[in-house]
Design an enzyme around this catalytic site. Sequence first.
Site, PDB file in Angstrom:
ATOM      1  N   CYS A  50       5.565  42.884  13.236  1.00 46.45           N
ATOM      2  CA  CYS A  50       5.159  41.730  12.429  1.00 46.45           C
ATOM      3  C   CYS A  50       5.839  40.448  12.892  1.00 46.45           C
ATOM      4  O   CYS A  50       5.367  39.353  12.592  1.00 46.45           O
ATOM      5  CB  CYS A  50       5.466  41.981  10.955  1.00 46.45           C
ATOM      6  SG  CYS A  50       7.205  42.297  10.594  1.00 46.45           S
TER       7      CYS A  50
ATOM      8  N   GLN B 163      15.676  47.901  11.580  1.00 48.95           N
ATOM      9  CA  GLN B 163      14.309  48.395  11.714  1.00 48.95           C
ATOM     10  C   GLN B 163      13.766  48.218  13.133  1.00 48.95           C
ATOM     11  O   GLN B 163      12.997  49.046  13.638  1.00 48.95           O
ATOM     12  CB  GLN B 163      13.401  47.667  10.716  1.00 48.95           C
ATOM     13  CG  GLN B 163      12.000  48.251  10.656  1.00 48.95           C
ATOM     14  CD  GLN B 163      11.128  47.541   9.635  1.00 48.95           C
ATOM     15  OE1 GLN B 163      11.578  46.606   8.981  1.00 48.95           O
ATOM     16  NE2 GLN B 163       9.905  47.977   9.508  1.00 48.95           N
TER      17      GLN B 163
ATOM     18  N   GLY C  28       2.829  52.967   5.019  1.00 49.47           N
ATOM     19  CA  GLY C  28       3.463  53.176   6.316  1.00 49.47           C
ATOM     20  C   GLY C  28       4.956  52.959   6.238  1.00 49.47           C
ATOM     21  O   GLY C  28       5.556  52.991   5.156  1.00 49.47           O
TER      22      GLY C  28
END
Length: 465
Positions: free
Chosen positions: A50, A116, A192
């Site tokens: 993203c 992440q 997800g």
Amino acid sequence: MKLLVVGASYRTAPVATLEQLAVPPADLTRTLDRLVAQPYVSEAVLVSTCNRVEVYAAVSGFHGGLGDICAVLGEQAGSTPAALANHLYVHYDTAAVDHVFRVATGLDSMVVGEAQILGQLRDAYHWATGTDSAGRLLHELMQQALRVGKRAHAETGIDRAGQSVVTAALELAAGYLDGDLAGHPALVIGAGAMGSLGVATLSRLGAGPLTVTNRGIDRAVRLAESYGAGAAPMTELAATLSTVDIVVAATASTEPVLTRTVVEAALAERDPARGPLVLLDLAVPRDVEEGVADLAGVQVIDIDRMAALLADGPVAADAAAVEGIVTGEVEGFLTWLRGADVAPTVAALRGRADDVVATELRRLAQRRPDLGDELRAEVARTVHRVVQRLLHQPTVKVRQLAAEPGGDQYAALLRELFDLQVPQTSPVDTVPDVLSPEIGLPSVDGDPTPGPDATDPVPPTGGAR
């Protein structure tokens, strides 16, 4: 082969451009195949999240590789390389290694130190491995990058500065809800990895009741059950929206999920006295349609807004410690790389020696046919042993010297002295006519041209491949 990184991130491109460049999972294999099919690209790893879209590549020439990668990115974005140039960054050779290691440690993340990205790099590497687009150079780079990322989190407190993107977004959202999410009903759209983080973080912060919705209701149910939350079908999205105060949208949809029509329908059924409906859009492409932010009673926090609000976030001593780790690890990788570069030259030298020995032994057999097999074998062993002893010290030394800065000169000298034919990669080649000097190339971090053209990042165009 040299390393080249070409990409765009929240630092250089608005969400709209990142949306254009984003490569959904269904297109990853095709895009990787397209990259390694280019004339100057032999290996490729593609990272699409993203916050960034980056290509890590092993290229046989800087300008040719850059042109090839930009052409594929332009095709993916439905645009031209020239139109994307202002949003792309380029890192070459040493700077490429430094960038990948910084990404792996979270130093280049919107929220410094977030972990992440390490999982996202691992997924990108595994995908490239599965499609055979990663070769020896990128295997080593990615394995070392993952190790460096783990080391940074294990040896420093970067995790304290590195809250996840979801946590940071929810802290921003809390500012619109009296500073506390506890007791506020919430909805997570998407089941997800990011959606799972959203449910876990909302649960930890005391938000509730929690609801999960997803196009595949089974996945929504499984995720919801893990946290004692409820699940709702996507067909009831407007009705579910009307009952919550905060929404985390993190799907892989290529079209907005929260359209103006859906949100308007939810607002019509929602009590305005409850305060604003806060929508966190953590997806690329966006899950929230652009016009939604203009609606009264709605607050939208998307990637662009997070970047602006978090720009002055804490970096602290932990980030400085990670910087030191990255610096040392980059030098270690370059030492390995320089040693790997000299290996073909050493192999060519030993091959040349073997050829010379074989030729002389054939001549001996022609001149002295009376020599018996046993004596001929003993002569061959002796000559081979002498040659190997003569070569041992020089080849060991050249490997040591090659590992030092500027060590490639020793390999070049060896090739010159013994007239060795070793396939070499060209640091400068003719750029395809895809980016014109008038428009300009992305800025380059790292010296792509160690020769006379080093000061000219844009060579003449129009040459033939």
